[in-house]
Scaffold this motif. Structure first.
Motif, PDB file in Angstrom:
ATOM      1  N   ALA A 128      24.038   5.202  17.617  1.00 38.69           N
ATOM      2  CA  ALA A 128      22.695   5.454  18.141  1.00 38.69           C
ATOM      3  C   ALA A 128      22.298   4.412  19.181  1.00 38.69           C
ATOM      4  O   ALA A 128      22.639   3.232  19.067  1.00 38.69           O
ATOM      5  CB  ALA A 128      21.675   5.456  17.006  1.00 38.69           C
ATOM      6  N   THR A 129      21.568   4.860  20.195  1.00 37.17           N
ATOM      7  CA  THR A 129      21.003   3.974  21.203  1.00 37.17           C
ATOM      8  C   THR A 129      19.510   3.829  20.953  1.00 37.17           C
ATOM      9  O   THR A 129      18.790   4.829  20.888  1.00 37.17           O
ATOM     10  CB  THR A 129      21.227   4.524  22.624  1.00 37.17           C
ATOM     11  N   VAL A 130      19.058   2.591  20.789  1.00 36.83           N
ATOM     12  CA  VAL A 130      17.649   2.332  20.497  1.00 36.83           C
ATOM     13  C   VAL A 130      16.880   2.192  21.801  1.00 36.83           C
ATOM     14  O   VAL A 130      17.193   1.342  22.631  1.00 36.83           O
ATOM     15  CB  VAL A 130      17.490   1.064  19.645  1.00 36.83           C
ATOM     16  N   ALA A 131      15.865   3.056  21.975  1.00 33.39           N
ATOM     17  CA  ALA A 131      15.088   3.058  23.215  1.00 33.39           C
ATOM     18  C   ALA A 131      13.960   2.035  23.202  1.00 33.39           C
ATOM     19  O   ALA A 131      13.497   1.609  24.249  1.00 33.39           O
ATOM     20  CB  ALA A 131      14.520   4.451  23.471  1.00 33.39           C
ATOM     21  N   GLY A 132      13.505   1.654  22.019  1.00 34.20           N
ATOM     22  CA  GLY A 132      12.390   0.718  21.935  1.00 34.20           C
ATOM     23  C   GLY A 132      12.145   0.269  20.516  1.00 34.20           C
ATOM     24  O   GLY A 132      12.855   0.647  19.585  1.00 34.20           O
ATOM     25  N   ILE A 133      11.129  -0.545  20.358  1.00 33.33           N
ATOM     26  CA  ILE A 133      10.846  -1.198  19.088  1.00 33.33           C
ATOM     27  C   ILE A 133       9.850  -0.382  18.254  1.00 33.33           C
ATOM     28  O   ILE A 133       8.883   0.166  18.774  1.00 33.33           O
ATOM     29  CB  ILE A 133      10.260  -2.607  19.326  1.00 33.33           C
ATOM     30  N   LEU A 134      10.113  -0.313  16.944  1.00 33.88           N
ATOM     31  CA  LEU A 134       9.148   0.193  15.970  1.00 33.88           C
ATOM     32  C   LEU A 134       8.689  -0.999  15.143  1.00 33.88           C
ATOM     33  O   LEU A 134       9.473  -1.582  14.396  1.00 33.88           O
ATOM     34  CB  LEU A 134       9.787   1.249  15.063  1.00 33.88           C
ATOM     35  N   GLN A 135       7.433  -1.380  15.293  1.00 35.18           N
ATOM     36  CA  GLN A 135       6.901  -2.520  14.567  1.00 35.18           C
ATOM     37  C   GLN A 135       6.398  -2.094  13.190  1.00 35.18           C
ATOM     38  O   GLN A 135       5.765  -1.048  13.046  1.00 35.18           O
ATOM     39  CB  GLN A 135       5.747  -3.166  15.344  1.00 35.18           C
ATOM     40  N   THR A 136       6.680  -2.919  12.177  1.00 41.73           N
ATOM     41  CA  THR A 136       6.173  -2.700  10.819  1.00 41.73           C
ATOM     42  C   THR A 136       5.549  -4.020  10.362  1.00 41.73           C
ATOM     43  O   THR A 136       6.160  -4.772   9.597  1.00 41.73           O
ATOM     44  CB  THR A 136       7.301  -2.275   9.861  1.00 41.73           C
ATOM     45  N   PRO A 137       4.334  -4.302  10.797  1.00 38.90           N
ATOM     46  CA  PRO A 137       3.718  -5.618  10.564  1.00 38.90           C
ATOM     47  C   PRO A 137       3.647  -5.997   9.086  1.00 38.90           C
ATOM     48  O   PRO A 137       3.008  -5.313   8.295  1.00 38.90           O
ATOM     49  CB  PRO A 137       2.317  -5.451  11.156  1.00 38.90           C
ATOM     50  N   SER A 138       4.331  -7.065   8.724  1.00 39.52           N
ATOM     51  CA  SER A 138       4.309  -7.680   7.384  1.00 39.52           C
ATOM     52  C   SER A 138       4.865  -6.803   6.279  1.00 39.52           C
ATOM     53  O   SER A 138       4.862  -7.186   5.109  1.00 39.52           O
ATOM     54  CB  SER A 138       2.893  -8.139   7.004  1.00 39.52           C
ATOM     55  N   PHE A 139       5.361  -5.600   6.607  1.00 38.41           N
ATOM     56  CA  PHE A 139       5.811  -4.701   5.551  1.00 38.41           C
ATOM     57  C   PHE A 139       7.105  -5.174   4.905  1.00 38.41           C
ATOM     58  O   PHE A 139       7.446  -4.740   3.809  1.00 38.41           O
ATOM     59  CB  PHE A 139       5.993  -3.281   6.093  1.00 38.41           C
ATOM     60  N   SER A 140       7.853  -6.052   5.579  1.00 40.64           N
ATOM     61  CA  SER A 140       9.081  -6.570   4.996  1.00 40.64           C
ATOM     62  C   SER A 140       8.818  -7.763   4.089  1.00 40.64           C
ATOM     63  O   SER A 140       9.724  -8.250   3.419  1.00 40.64           O
ATOM     64  CB  SER A 140      10.066  -6.983   6.096  1.00 40.64           C
ATOM     65  N   SER A 141       7.566  -8.263   4.053  1.00 39.54           N
ATOM     66  CA  SER A 141       7.231  -9.398   3.194  1.00 39.54           C
ATOM     67  C   SER A 141       6.234  -8.994   2.110  1.00 39.54           C
ATOM     68  O   SER A 141       6.597  -8.826   0.943  1.00 39.54           O
ATOM     69  CB  SER A 141       6.678 -10.553   4.042  1.00 39.54           C
ATOM     70  N   SER A 142       4.982  -8.769   2.480  1.00 42.50           N
ATOM     71  CA  SER A 142       3.971  -8.406   1.482  1.00 42.50           C
ATOM     72  C   SER A 142       4.026  -6.937   1.115  1.00 42.50           C
ATOM     73  O   SER A 142       3.562  -6.543   0.049  1.00 42.50           O
ATOM     74  CB  SER A 142       2.578  -8.761   1.994  1.00 42.50           C
ATOM     75  N   GLY A 143       4.582  -6.092   2.003  1.00 45.98           N
ATOM     76  CA  GLY A 143       4.741  -4.682   1.695  1.00 45.98           C
ATOM     77  C   GLY A 143       3.550  -3.823   2.099  1.00 45.98           C
ATOM     78  O   GLY A 143       2.479  -4.318   2.440  1.00 45.98           O
ATOM     79  N   VAL A 144       3.771  -2.502   2.078  1.00 45.55           N
ATOM     80  CA  VAL A 144       2.717  -1.528   2.337  1.00 45.55           C
ATOM     81  C   VAL A 144       1.863  -1.390   1.086  1.00 45.55           C
ATOM     82  O   VAL A 144       2.379  -1.127   0.001  1.00 45.55           O
ATOM     83  CB  VAL A 144       3.315  -0.157   2.719  1.00 45.55           C
ATOM     84  N   LYS A 145       0.576  -1.553   1.229  1.00 44.02           N
ATOM     85  CA  LYS A 145      -0.337  -1.569   0.086  1.00 44.02           C
ATOM     86  C   LYS A 145      -0.918  -0.188  -0.178  1.00 44.02           C
ATOM     87  O   LYS A 145      -1.398   0.475   0.724  1.00 44.02           O
ATOM     88  CB  LYS A 145      -1.469  -2.560   0.354  1.00 44.02           C
ATOM     89  N   VAL A 146      -0.872   0.240  -1.437  1.00 38.03           N
ATOM     90  CA  VAL A 146      -1.497   1.489  -1.872  1.00 38.03           C
ATOM     91  C   VAL A 146      -2.611   1.137  -2.849  1.00 38.03           C
ATOM     92  O   VAL A 146      -2.351   0.630  -3.939  1.00 38.03           O
ATOM     93  CB  VAL A 146      -0.488   2.427  -2.561  1.00 38.03           C
ATOM     94  N   LYS A 147      -3.849   1.384  -2.446  1.00 36.46           N
ATOM     95  CA  LYS A 147      -4.993   1.146  -3.328  1.00 36.46           C
ATOM     96  C   LYS A 147      -5.275   2.409  -4.118  1.00 36.46           C
ATOM     97  O   LYS A 147      -5.232   3.518  -3.598  1.00 36.46           O
ATOM     98  CB  LYS A 147      -6.223   0.778  -2.494  1.00 36.46           C
ATOM     99  N   PHE A 148      -5.565   2.238  -5.396  1.00 35.24           N
ATOM    100  CA  PHE A 148      -5.843   3.378  -6.251  1.00 35.24           C
ATOM    101  C   PHE A 148      -7.329   3.708  -6.234  1.00 35.24           C
ATOM    102  O   PHE A 148      -8.175   2.807  -6.225  1.00 35.24           O
ATOM    103  CB  PHE A 148      -5.423   3.089  -7.689  1.00 35.24           C
ATOM    104  N   GLU A 149      -7.641   5.006  -6.263  1.00 37.21           N
ATOM    105  CA  GLU A 149      -9.019   5.410  -6.446  1.00 37.21           C
ATOM    106  C   GLU A 149      -9.468   4.977  -7.840  1.00 37.21           C
ATOM    107  O   GLU A 149      -8.707   5.027  -8.792  1.00 37.21           O
ATOM    108  CB  GLU A 149      -9.155   6.916  -6.292  1.00 37.21           C
ATOM    109  N   GLY A 150     -10.710   4.562  -7.937  1.00 36.90           N
ATOM    110  CA  GLY A 150     -11.187   4.063  -9.220  1.00 36.90           C
ATOM    111  C   GLY A 150     -10.799   2.617  -9.447  1.00 36.90           C
ATOM    112  O   GLY A 150     -10.885   2.115 -10.565  1.00 36.90           O
TER     113      GLY A 150
END
Length: 313
Positions: A128-150
């Motif tokens: 594969a040839t990469v055309a550009g960057i996909l940023q994932t800010p802090s997701f490799s450290s603190s992770g993507v946060k899912v807040k629960f209702e309630g």
């Protein structure tokens, strides 16, 4: 494909089965991942860790990396955590640590381009040839946060399922002036203590109704597709969720064609059908038809084709 500030992908849901086994102070957790198809050619993520954040700190559910093309999971699920042991208590967040990702995006000329977190991301297709960057800010450290209702989920020895919507239409964006840079900005909602639902749709040919012939071949109900779209209010500034489409099939040969929409987040939806290009048709009941999915419900909706004709072009 239109150039949008936030590209429209379709909705995908993360169906999280939180199942406690009633063994005193701990339970087991199973997490399933599911998706609905979208306009992107690929949306691949590597989830390297999944954990719950609670009163007593972090409880790791899985630290085994899982790489998944989200667009292949339409109307299906994949286990990313199976029977992880969780202490009883209150948990306010679920987090996914994403160590890498790429998206393959259709361009205006019909070609596609790949945007990745790095040129050597292990999840990239060979060559594969990469055309550009996909940023994932802090997701490799603190992770993507899912807040629960309630505010929190209680683990206390009873069976539970948590459904989490990851709205992809809002989650991959290309801000103005960013050139070849894309940003992953997940918009995720957690619904507390609900089971996923499903809708089984059937379409039968009405008595006396004849389907026309197109290009010398008679049409069948297999040329139609069932569609399902959420009618829940979109978040401020968000694109409307795309409709999911499924082919109609007659597995048992009885002349009634079926499609099953599975792993649905409880809420309000709109059922309809798409016919072949140039075909005008009606059904009973009429379409679009409203349907409400409840927690753990399995519904059936039957339609009859009452007319079909080729429209004048």
């Amino acid at each position: 494909m239109k150039r949008l500030q936030l590209l429209t992908l379709s909705l995908f849901a993360l169906a999280f089965g939180l199942v406690t086994n009633g063994c005193g102070n701990q339970g087991s957790v199973t997490i399933k991942l599911t998706d609905a198809p979208g306009d992107f050619k690929a949306a691949v993520v590597t989830i390297s860790e999944v954990y719950l954040q609670g009163e007593g700190g972090r409880v790791v559910l899985s630290d085994e990396a899982t790489t998944t093309n989200l667009l292949t999971l339409a109307n299906d699920t994949k286990d990313i955590v199976k029977d992880a042991i969780v202490p009883a208590g209150s948990y306010s967040e679920l987090r996914f640590v994403i160590s890498g990702a790429y998206i393959e995006v259709e361009q205006e000329d019909g070609s596609t381009a790949i945007f990745a977190t790095s040129n050597d991301y292990a999840g990239l297709p060979e060559g594969a040839t990469v055309a550009g960057i996909l940023q994932t800010p802090s997701f490799s450290s603190s992770g993507v946060k899912v807040k629960f209702e309630g505010d929190a989920v209680e683990v206390a020895g009873e069976q539970k399922v948590i459904l989490v919507d990851f709205d992809v239409s809002q989650s991959f964006g290309k801000d103005r002036g960013q050139g070849d840079k894309w940003v992953m900005k997940p918009v995720i909602k957690g619904a507390e203590i609900v089971f996923s639902g499903s809708v089984n749709v059937t379409l039968a040919q009405g008595e006396g109704v004849t389907l026309p012939t197109v290009d010398g071949a008679p049409l069948t109900l297999g040329a139609f597709r069932a569609t399902l779209r959420s009618t829940e209010p979109a978040a401020d500034g968000a694109a409307e969720p795309a409709a999911e489409e499924l082919a109609l099939t007659d597995a048992n040969g009885d002349g009634v064609y079926e499609a099953s929409f599975k792993f649905l987040v409880p809420g309000n939806y709109e059922l309809s059908f798409v016919g072949p290009e140039g075909l005008s048709f009606t059904t009973n009941p009429g379409i679009p038809a409203s349907v409400t999915i409840g927690s753990g419900t399995d519904q059936s909706k039957a339609f009859v084709l009452t007319s079909a004709s080729i429209t004048v072009r």
